[in-house]
Design a protein around this motif. Sequence first.
Motif, PDB file in Angstrom:
ATOM      1  N   GLU A  83       5.848   2.159 -12.778  1.00 24.60           N
ATOM      2  CA  GLU A  83       5.141   0.882 -12.772  1.00 24.60           C
ATOM      3  C   GLU A  83       6.070  -0.244 -12.340  1.00 24.60           C
ATOM      4  O   GLU A  83       6.951  -0.659 -13.102  1.00 24.60           O
ATOM      5  CB  GLU A  83       4.574   0.573 -14.158  1.00 24.60           C
ATOM      6  CG  GLU A  83       3.330   1.345 -14.508  1.00 24.60           C
ATOM      7  CD  GLU A  83       2.635   0.783 -15.721  1.00 24.60           C
ATOM      8  OE1 GLU A  83       1.424   0.560 -15.663  1.00 24.60           O
ATOM      9  OE2 GLU A  83       3.321   0.555 -16.743  1.00 24.60           O
ATOM     10  N   VAL A  84       5.884  -0.709 -11.110  1.00 26.07           N
ATOM     11  CA  VAL A  84       6.652  -1.815 -10.561  1.00 26.07           C
ATOM     12  C   VAL A  84       5.663  -2.784  -9.921  1.00 26.07           C
ATOM     13  O   VAL A  84       4.764  -2.368  -9.174  1.00 26.07           O
ATOM     14  CB  VAL A  84       7.678  -1.337  -9.520  1.00 26.07           C
ATOM     15  CG1 VAL A  84       8.530  -2.499  -9.050  1.00 26.07           C
ATOM     16  CG2 VAL A  84       8.565  -0.242 -10.099  1.00 26.07           C
ATOM     17  N   PHE A  85       5.822  -4.071 -10.212  1.00 24.56           N
ATOM     18  CA  PHE A  85       4.895  -5.082  -9.705  1.00 24.56           C
ATOM     19  C   PHE A  85       5.670  -6.196  -8.990  1.00 24.56           C
ATOM     20  O   PHE A  85       6.780  -6.538  -9.403  1.00 24.56           O
ATOM     21  CB  PHE A  85       4.083  -5.673 -10.851  1.00 24.56           C
ATOM     22  CG  PHE A  85       3.216  -4.661 -11.554  1.00 24.56           C
ATOM     23  CD1 PHE A  85       1.954  -4.363 -11.077  1.00 24.56           C
ATOM     24  CD2 PHE A  85       3.688  -4.024 -12.695  1.00 24.56           C
ATOM     25  CE1 PHE A  85       1.164  -3.437 -11.729  1.00 24.56           C
ATOM     26  CE2 PHE A  85       2.889  -3.098 -13.355  1.00 24.56           C
ATOM     27  CZ  PHE A  85       1.625  -2.809 -12.869  1.00 24.56           C
ATOM     28  N   PRO A  86       5.060  -6.778  -7.947  1.00 23.98           N
ATOM     29  CA  PRO A  86       3.852  -6.279  -7.271  1.00 23.98           C
ATOM     30  C   PRO A  86       4.178  -5.077  -6.402  1.00 23.98           C
ATOM     31  O   PRO A  86       5.325  -4.868  -6.019  1.00 23.98           O
ATOM     32  CB  PRO A  86       3.424  -7.467  -6.419  1.00 23.98           C
ATOM     33  CG  PRO A  86       4.711  -8.172  -6.107  1.00 23.98           C
ATOM     34  CD  PRO A  86       5.575  -8.017  -7.330  1.00 23.98           C
ATOM     35  N   THR A  87       3.156  -4.276  -6.055  1.00 28.37           N
ATOM     36  CA  THR A  87       3.316  -3.112  -5.197  1.00 28.37           C
ATOM     37  C   THR A  87       2.287  -3.174  -4.073  1.00 28.37           C
ATOM     38  O   THR A  87       1.101  -3.397  -4.335  1.00 28.37           O
ATOM     39  CB  THR A  87       3.131  -1.803  -5.979  1.00 28.37           C
ATOM     40  OG1 THR A  87       4.135  -1.713  -7.000  1.00 28.37           O
ATOM     41  CG2 THR A  87       3.257  -0.599  -5.056  1.00 28.37           C
ATOM     42  N   LEU A  88       2.765  -2.976  -2.852  1.00 28.91           N
ATOM     43  CA  LEU A  88       1.893  -2.958  -1.676  1.00 28.91           C
ATOM     44  C   LEU A  88       2.094  -1.638  -0.947  1.00 28.91           C
ATOM     45  O   LEU A  88       3.239  -1.259  -0.659  1.00 28.91           O
ATOM     46  CB  LEU A  88       2.204  -4.124  -0.735  1.00 28.91           C
ATOM     47  CG  LEU A  88       2.112  -5.531  -1.328  1.00 28.91           C
ATOM     48  CD1 LEU A  88       2.577  -6.557  -0.299  1.00 28.91           C
ATOM     49  CD2 LEU A  88       0.684  -5.839  -1.765  1.00 28.91           C
ATOM     50  N   LEU A  89       1.001  -0.924  -0.670  1.00 27.44           N
ATOM     51  CA  LEU A  89       1.071   0.351   0.036  1.00 27.44           C
ATOM     52  C   LEU A  89       0.117   0.320   1.222  1.00 27.44           C
ATOM     53  O   LEU A  89      -1.033  -0.111   1.094  1.00 27.44           O
ATOM     54  CB  LEU A  89       0.699   1.523  -0.875  1.00 27.44           C
ATOM     55  CG  LEU A  89       1.517   1.739  -2.150  1.00 27.44           C
ATOM     56  CD1 LEU A  89       0.819   1.083  -3.342  1.00 27.44           C
ATOM     57  CD2 LEU A  89       1.669   3.220  -2.435  1.00 27.44           C
ATOM     58  N   GLY A  90       0.595   0.809   2.355  1.00 26.73           N
ATOM     59  CA  GLY A  90      -0.237   0.893   3.541  1.00 26.73           C
ATOM     60  C   GLY A  90      -0.014   2.198   4.265  1.00 26.73           C
ATOM     61  O   GLY A  90       1.122   2.663   4.393  1.00 26.73           O
ATOM     62  N   ASP A  91      -1.100   2.829   4.704  1.00 29.62           N
ATOM     63  CA  ASP A  91      -1.029   4.105   5.401  1.00 29.62           C
ATOM     64  C   ASP A  91      -1.950   4.035   6.611  1.00 29.62           C
ATOM     65  O   ASP A  91      -3.155   3.773   6.464  1.00 29.62           O
ATOM     66  CB  ASP A  91      -1.457   5.243   4.468  1.00 29.62           C
ATOM     67  CG  ASP A  91      -1.324   6.602   5.132  1.00 29.62           C
ATOM     68  OD1 ASP A  91      -0.274   7.231   4.950  1.00 29.62           O
ATOM     69  OD2 ASP A  91      -2.264   7.019   5.815  1.00 29.62           O
ATOM     70  N   MET A  92      -1.408   4.264   7.820  1.00 28.91           N
ATOM     71  CA  MET A  92      -2.195   4.182   9.052  1.00 28.91           C
ATOM     72  C   MET A  92      -1.955   5.420   9.892  1.00 28.91           C
ATOM     73  O   MET A  92      -0.817   5.902   9.996  1.00 28.91           O
ATOM     74  CB  MET A  92      -1.827   2.931   9.847  1.00 28.91           C
ATOM     75  CG  MET A  92      -2.588   2.785  11.164  1.00 28.91           C
ATOM     76  SD  MET A  92      -2.240   1.224  12.013  1.00 28.91           S
ATOM     77  CE  MET A  92      -3.154   0.090  10.960  1.00 28.91           C
ATOM     78  N   ASP A  93      -3.039   5.966  10.492  1.00 31.80           N
ATOM     79  CA  ASP A  93      -2.903   7.136  11.340  1.00 31.80           C
ATOM     80  C   ASP A  93      -2.903   6.735  12.809  1.00 31.80           C
ATOM     81  O   ASP A  93      -3.010   5.548  13.148  1.00 31.80           O
ATOM     82  CB  ASP A  93      -3.993   8.164  11.042  1.00 31.80           C
ATOM     83  CG  ASP A  93      -5.397   7.628  11.308  1.00 31.80           C
ATOM     84  OD1 ASP A  93      -5.538   6.620  12.020  1.00 31.80           O
ATOM     85  OD2 ASP A  93      -6.359   8.235  10.805  1.00 31.80           O
ATOM     86  N   SER A  94      -2.794   7.738  13.691  1.00 35.80           N
ATOM     87  CA  SER A  94      -2.686   7.463  15.117  1.00 35.80           C
ATOM     88  C   SER A  94      -3.985   6.936  15.719  1.00 35.80           C
ATOM     89  O   SER A  94      -3.983   6.434  16.842  1.00 35.80           O
ATOM     90  CB  SER A  94      -2.265   8.739  15.852  1.00 35.80           C
ATOM     91  OG  SER A  94      -3.147   9.815  15.541  1.00 35.80           O
ATOM     92  N   CYS A  95      -5.107   7.033  14.978  1.00 36.78           N
ATOM     93  CA  CYS A  95      -6.388   6.499  15.462  1.00 36.78           C
ATOM     94  C   CYS A  95      -6.623   5.060  15.018  1.00 36.78           C
ATOM     95  O   CYS A  95      -7.641   4.464  15.380  1.00 36.78           O
ATOM     96  CB  CYS A  95      -7.541   7.370  14.963  1.00 36.78           C
ATOM     97  SG  CYS A  95      -7.511   9.070  15.575  1.00 36.78           S
ATOM     98  N   GLY A  96      -5.703   4.510  14.228  1.00 40.34           N
ATOM     99  CA  GLY A  96      -5.848   3.141  13.763  1.00 40.34           C
ATOM    100  C   GLY A  96      -6.548   2.994  12.441  1.00 40.34           C
ATOM    101  O   GLY A  96      -6.805   1.866  11.997  1.00 40.34           O
ATOM    102  N   SER A  97      -6.881   4.108  11.759  1.00 34.54           N
ATOM    103  CA  SER A  97      -7.522   4.032  10.446  1.00 34.54           C
ATOM    104  C   SER A  97      -6.483   3.646   9.393  1.00 34.54           C
ATOM    105  O   SER A  97      -5.359   4.150   9.405  1.00 34.54           O
ATOM    106  CB  SER A  97      -8.174   5.366  10.086  1.00 34.54           C
ATOM    107  OG  SER A  97      -9.169   5.713  11.028  1.00 34.54           O
ATOM    108  N   LEU A  98      -6.869   2.768   8.480  1.00 35.89           N
ATOM    109  CA  LEU A  98      -5.938   2.187   7.514  1.00 35.89           C
ATOM    110  C   LEU A  98      -6.426   2.385   6.096  1.00 35.89           C
ATOM    111  O   LEU A  98      -7.613   2.214   5.802  1.00 35.89           O
ATOM    112  CB  LEU A  98      -5.758   0.694   7.786  1.00 35.89           C
ATOM    113  CG  LEU A  98      -4.956  -0.109   6.747  1.00 35.89           C
ATOM    114  CD1 LEU A  98      -3.491   0.290   6.772  1.00 35.89           C
ATOM    115  CD2 LEU A  98      -5.111  -1.602   6.986  1.00 35.89           C
ATOM    116  N   ASN A  99      -5.507   2.784   5.211  1.00 38.84           N
ATOM    117  CA  ASN A  99      -5.716   2.775   3.764  1.00 38.84           C
ATOM    118  C   ASN A  99      -4.661   1.869   3.154  1.00 38.84           C
ATOM    119  O   ASN A  99      -3.461   2.075   3.388  1.00 38.84           O
ATOM    120  CB  ASN A  99      -5.599   4.182   3.172  1.00 38.84           C
ATOM    121  CG  ASN A  99      -6.733   5.085   3.592  1.00 38.84           C
ATOM    122  OD1 ASN A  99      -7.889   4.749   3.429  1.00 38.84           O
ATOM    123  ND2 ASN A  99      -6.404   6.240   4.151  1.00 38.84           N
TER     124      ASN A  99
END
Length: 258
Positions: A83-99
């Motif tokens: 647990e560490v705050f704040p936390t930012l996570l981003g995941d993107m594939d080669s088609c441009g889809s983002l989580n």
Amino acid sequence: MGNAEGRAPRRAEPRGNPGSFDELHRLCKEVFPPQMEGVKLIVTKTLSSHFQVTHTVHMSTLGPSGYRFNATFVGDRQLGPTEVFPTLLGDMDSCGSLNAQALHLLGEHLRAKAVFQTHQARFVTWQFDGEYRGDDCTATLTLGNPDLLGGSAPNWVTTLNVGYGGAHASYYHRANEQVQVGVELEANTRLQESTFAFGYRLTLPGASVVFRGLLDSNWSVGGVLEKKLPPLPVTLALGAFLNHWRSRFHCGFSVTVG
């Protein structure tokens, strides 16, 4: 009657907080082997104490091959090992889809999380969670998906989620340092079907080996063997899965660096 001589009165031990709602099913799910097919290369690079990136290349024979890029930023407020705050996570594939996910601490007992998902250039889903942490309980409110909370104990965790679409129950048990087991039961009221799965995890610390096995109600069996190669930061994984009912078999191999 009073207590017997020399016997101290029994005191109820504090139960403690069961943890985050998202973590309740995590222990049980980690017992199960991840699906593997094709060849996967994962490279993780820590750029600083706050920033980390991961590159993943997956070559598949059943589905599309591709590349994924993941970036993680963590702040200075650490309340626990995970647990560490704040936390930012981003995941993107080669088609441009983002989580993407963002977690922030609003106060001593309040936590907030936002989740966004896009498919190529089209916005798909979003979700906001508010969580209250008490001394011995956790309450979570999810916009669009209300859930109920289960209970926990040091060596076992049992969890029940109830929503409009059905129910999800899981049980995790840690027998010892080497053996862990998990059981999951999901009932979908919309599809009128239920599934059951049993998984186990065997750890051999001296050999740097972890094996995860799976058996479910769809007549599927599978396993993943992970082997670390110290002192190199490399982990090799080999997995195989077989569905007897559909006569389907697939296997995979991955290399993780970092």
